[in-house]
Design a protein around this motif. Structure first.
Motif, PDB file in Angstrom:
ATOM      1  N   ASP A  29       0.865  -1.181   0.000  1.00 13.31           N
ATOM      2  CA  ASP A  29       0.000   0.000   0.000  1.00 13.31           C
ATOM      3  C   ASP A  29       0.902   1.232   0.000  1.00 13.31           C
ATOM      4  N   ILE A  30       1.029   1.877  -1.154  1.00 11.67           N
ATOM      5  CA  ILE A  30       1.991   2.958  -1.333  1.00 11.67           C
ATOM      6  C   ILE A  30       1.554   4.246  -0.617  1.00 11.67           C
ATOM      7  N   LYS A  31       0.311   4.650  -0.711  1.00  8.07           N
ATOM      8  CA  LYS A  31      -0.253   5.840  -0.063  1.00  8.07           C
ATOM      9  C   LYS A  31       0.563   7.118  -0.289  1.00  8.07           C
ATOM     10  N   PRO A  32       0.560   7.655  -1.489  1.00  7.91           N
ATOM     11  CA  PRO A  32       1.272   8.921  -1.703  1.00  7.91           C
ATOM     12  C   PRO A  32       0.582  10.064  -0.954  1.00  7.91           C
ATOM     13  N   GLN A  33       1.375  10.967  -0.425  1.00  9.29           N
ATOM     14  CA  GLN A  33       0.865  12.142   0.283  1.00  9.29           C
ATOM     15  C   GLN A  33       1.157  13.367  -0.575  1.00  9.29           C
ATOM     16  N   PHE A  34       0.105  14.117  -0.888  1.00 15.78           N
ATOM     17  CA  PHE A  34       0.233  15.294  -1.737  1.00 15.78           C
ATOM     18  C   PHE A  34       0.158  16.560  -0.900  1.00 15.78           C
ATOM     19  N   SER A  35       0.889  17.568  -1.333  1.00 10.19           N
ATOM     20  CA  SER A  35       0.798  18.884  -0.703  1.00 10.19           C
ATOM     21  C   SER A  35       0.998  19.950  -1.779  1.00 10.19           C
ATOM     22  N   ARG A  36       0.594  21.170  -1.431  1.00 14.04           N
ATOM     23  CA  ARG A  36       0.664  22.266  -2.400  1.00 14.04           C
ATOM     24  C   ARG A  36       0.983  23.550  -1.648  1.00 14.04           C
ATOM     25  N   GLN A  37       1.775  24.386  -2.296  1.00 12.78           N
ATOM     26  CA  GLN A  37       2.107  25.698  -1.742  1.00 12.78           C
ATOM     27  C   GLN A  37       1.886  26.740  -2.830  1.00 12.78           C
ATOM     28  N   VAL A  38       1.224  27.827  -2.469  1.00 12.39           N
ATOM     29  CA  VAL A  38       0.934  28.915  -3.406  1.00 12.39           C
ATOM     30  C   VAL A  38       1.756  30.128  -2.981  1.00 12.39           C
ATOM     31  N   ARG A  39       2.510  30.687  -3.933  1.00  7.38           N
ATOM     32  CA  ARG A  39       3.341  31.865  -3.635  1.00  7.38           C
ATOM     33  C   ARG A  39       3.151  32.919  -4.708  1.00  7.38           C
ATOM     34  N   LYS A  40       3.211  34.164  -4.307  1.00  9.69           N
ATOM     35  CA  LYS A  40       3.233  35.278  -5.254  1.00  9.69           C
ATOM     36  C   LYS A  40       4.666  35.791  -5.323  1.00  9.69           C
ATOM     37  N   VAL A  41       5.053  36.270  -6.491  1.00 12.33           N
ATOM     38  CA  VAL A  41       6.397  36.805  -6.672  1.00 12.33           C
ATOM     39  C   VAL A  41       6.418  38.242  -6.159  1.00 12.33           C
ATOM     40  N   ASN A  42       7.400  38.561  -5.318  1.00 10.45           N
ATOM     41  CA  ASN A  42       7.537  39.932  -4.808  1.00 10.45           C
ATOM     42  C   ASN A  42       7.764  40.903  -5.959  1.00 10.45           C
ATOM     43  N   GLY A  43       7.015  41.985  -5.952  1.00 15.04           N
ATOM     44  CA  GLY A  43       7.194  43.010  -6.970  1.00 15.04           C
ATOM     45  C   GLY A  43       6.335  42.812  -8.208  1.00 15.04           C
ATOM     46  N   ASN A  44       5.668  41.653  -8.335  1.00 14.07           N
ATOM     47  CA  ASN A  44       4.789  41.430  -9.485  1.00 14.07           C
ATOM     48  C   ASN A  44       3.631  40.534  -9.040  1.00 14.07           C
ATOM     49  N   GLU A  45       2.528  41.147  -8.681  1.00 14.59           N
ATOM     50  CA  GLU A  45       1.363  40.416  -8.173  1.00 14.59           C
ATOM     51  C   GLU A  45       0.730  39.497  -9.211  1.00 14.59           C
ATOM     52  N   LYS A  46       1.040  39.690 -10.481  1.00 11.15           N
ATOM     53  CA  LYS A  46       0.457  38.849 -11.522  1.00 11.15           C
ATOM     54  C   LYS A  46       1.141  37.487 -11.625  1.00 11.15           C
ATOM     55  N   ILE A  47       2.386  37.383 -11.150  1.00 10.90           N
ATOM     56  CA  ILE A  47       3.137  36.129 -11.252  1.00 10.90           C
ATOM     57  C   ILE A  47       2.918  35.314  -9.980  1.00 10.90           C
ATOM     58  N   ASN A  48       2.426  34.090 -10.169  1.00  8.50           N
ATOM     59  CA  ASN A  48       2.154  33.164  -9.070  1.00  8.50           C
ATOM     60  C   ASN A  48       2.917  31.871  -9.308  1.00  8.50           C
ATOM     61  N   VAL A  49       3.375  31.279  -8.217  1.00  2.00           N
ATOM     62  CA  VAL A  49       4.075  30.003  -8.283  1.00  2.00           C
ATOM     63  C   VAL A  49       3.265  29.000  -7.462  1.00  2.00           C
ATOM     64  N   ILE A  50       2.942  27.886  -8.095  1.00  2.63           N
ATOM     65  CA  ILE A  50       2.251  26.801  -7.408  1.00  2.63           C
ATOM     66  C   ILE A  50       3.239  25.643  -7.328  1.00  2.63           C
ATOM     67  N   ALA A  51       3.616  25.260  -6.101  1.00  2.00           N
ATOM     68  CA  ALA A  51       4.517  24.129  -5.895  1.00  2.00           C
ATOM     69  C   ALA A  51       3.669  22.931  -5.481  1.00  2.00           C
ATOM     70  N   LEU A  52       3.731  21.867  -6.268  1.00  2.00           N
ATOM     71  CA  LEU A  52       2.970  20.655  -6.013  1.00  2.00           C
ATOM     72  C   LEU A  52       3.949  19.554  -5.654  1.00  2.00           C
ATOM     73  N   SER A  53       3.677  18.860  -4.545  1.00  2.00           N
ATOM     74  CA  SER A  53       4.597  17.837  -4.045  1.00  2.00           C
ATOM     75  C   SER A  53       3.883  16.514  -3.824  1.00  2.00           C
ATOM     76  N   VAL A  54       4.647  15.443  -3.969  1.00  2.00           N
ATOM     77  CA  VAL A  54       4.197  14.117  -3.571  1.00  2.00           C
ATOM     78  C   VAL A  54       5.323  13.481  -2.766  1.00  2.00           C
ATOM     79  N   LYS A  55       4.916  12.777  -1.719  1.00  2.00           N
ATOM     80  CA  LYS A  55       5.889  12.144  -0.829  1.00  2.00           C
ATOM     81  C   LYS A  55       5.401  10.727  -0.523  1.00  2.00           C
ATOM     82  N   ILE A  56       6.315   9.787  -0.633  1.00  2.00           N
ATOM     83  CA  ILE A  56       6.061   8.410  -0.228  1.00  2.00           C
ATOM     84  C   ILE A  56       7.201   8.045   0.699  1.00  2.00           C
ATOM     85  N   GLU A  57       6.847   7.659   1.920  1.00  2.00           N
ATOM     86  CA  GLU A  57       7.874   7.442   2.932  1.00  2.00           C
ATOM     87  C   GLU A  57       7.619   6.145   3.675  1.00  2.00           C
ATOM     88  N   SER A  58       8.643   5.349   3.812  1.00  2.00           N
ATOM     89  CA  SER A  58       8.569   4.090   4.528  1.00  2.00           C
ATOM     90  C   SER A  58       8.619   4.346   6.031  1.00  2.00           C
TER      91      SER A  58
END
Length: 144
Positions: A29-58
């Motif tokens: 049973d692998i059970k991947p764990q997902f997470s997400r982080q949303v960031r705006k770029v300093n100095g330019n409110e139009k630019i957004n960064v979405i970091a998507l992660s998956v982690k599988i840990e024994s």
């Protein structure tokens, strides 16, 4: 709202083989764990960064044949966000854009380790439970 996908980059890609003994009748049973982080770029409110992660840990209780940590960051230029609903819809759409890249990175990482590639499931709806209400609202409005 206008969303322009600018690109994607790997922030973290790690793989560690765990030498565990599995019996042929054991179900993994692998059970991947997902997470997400949303960031705006300093100095330019139009630019957004979405970091998507998956982690599988024994763990001792639930041994896995490998540990994986993959984080990909997508860069988006967003215009005409008029409120919290638009912001939420952007995050959901950006997550849907990045997820196939995350699936590919995990499959390639495991294949490059000379083990059977791990293929994360195809997901047609929201990946995170907190997105489900907004997604249902957006789909029902699109049908009207």
């Amino acid at each position: 709202m206008k969303i322009d996908f600018k690109g994607i980059t790997g922030e973290e890609l790690s793989f560690k083989l765990n030498r565990i003994k599995l019996n042929p009748e054991d179900k993994l049973d692998i059970k991947p764990q997902f997470s997400r982080q949303v960031r705006k770029v300093n100095g330019n409110e139009k630019i957004n960064v979405i970091a998507l992660s998956v982690k599988i840990e024994s763990t001792e209780k639930e041994p896995k044949p490998f540990d994986i940590q993959v984080t990909l960051a997508g860069v988006f230029e967003v215009d005409e966000i008029t409120g919290a609903n638009d912001e939420r819809r952007f995050v959901i759409e950006a997550t849907k854009t990045i997820y196939p890249y995350l699936r590919t990175a995990v499959a390639n990482l495991t294949a490059n380790a000379y083990i059977a590639p791990l293929n994360l499931p195809v997901i047609s709806g929201p990946l995170f439970p907190e997105d489900r209400d907004q997604y249902a609202f957006a789909v029902s409005n699109d049908l009207n």
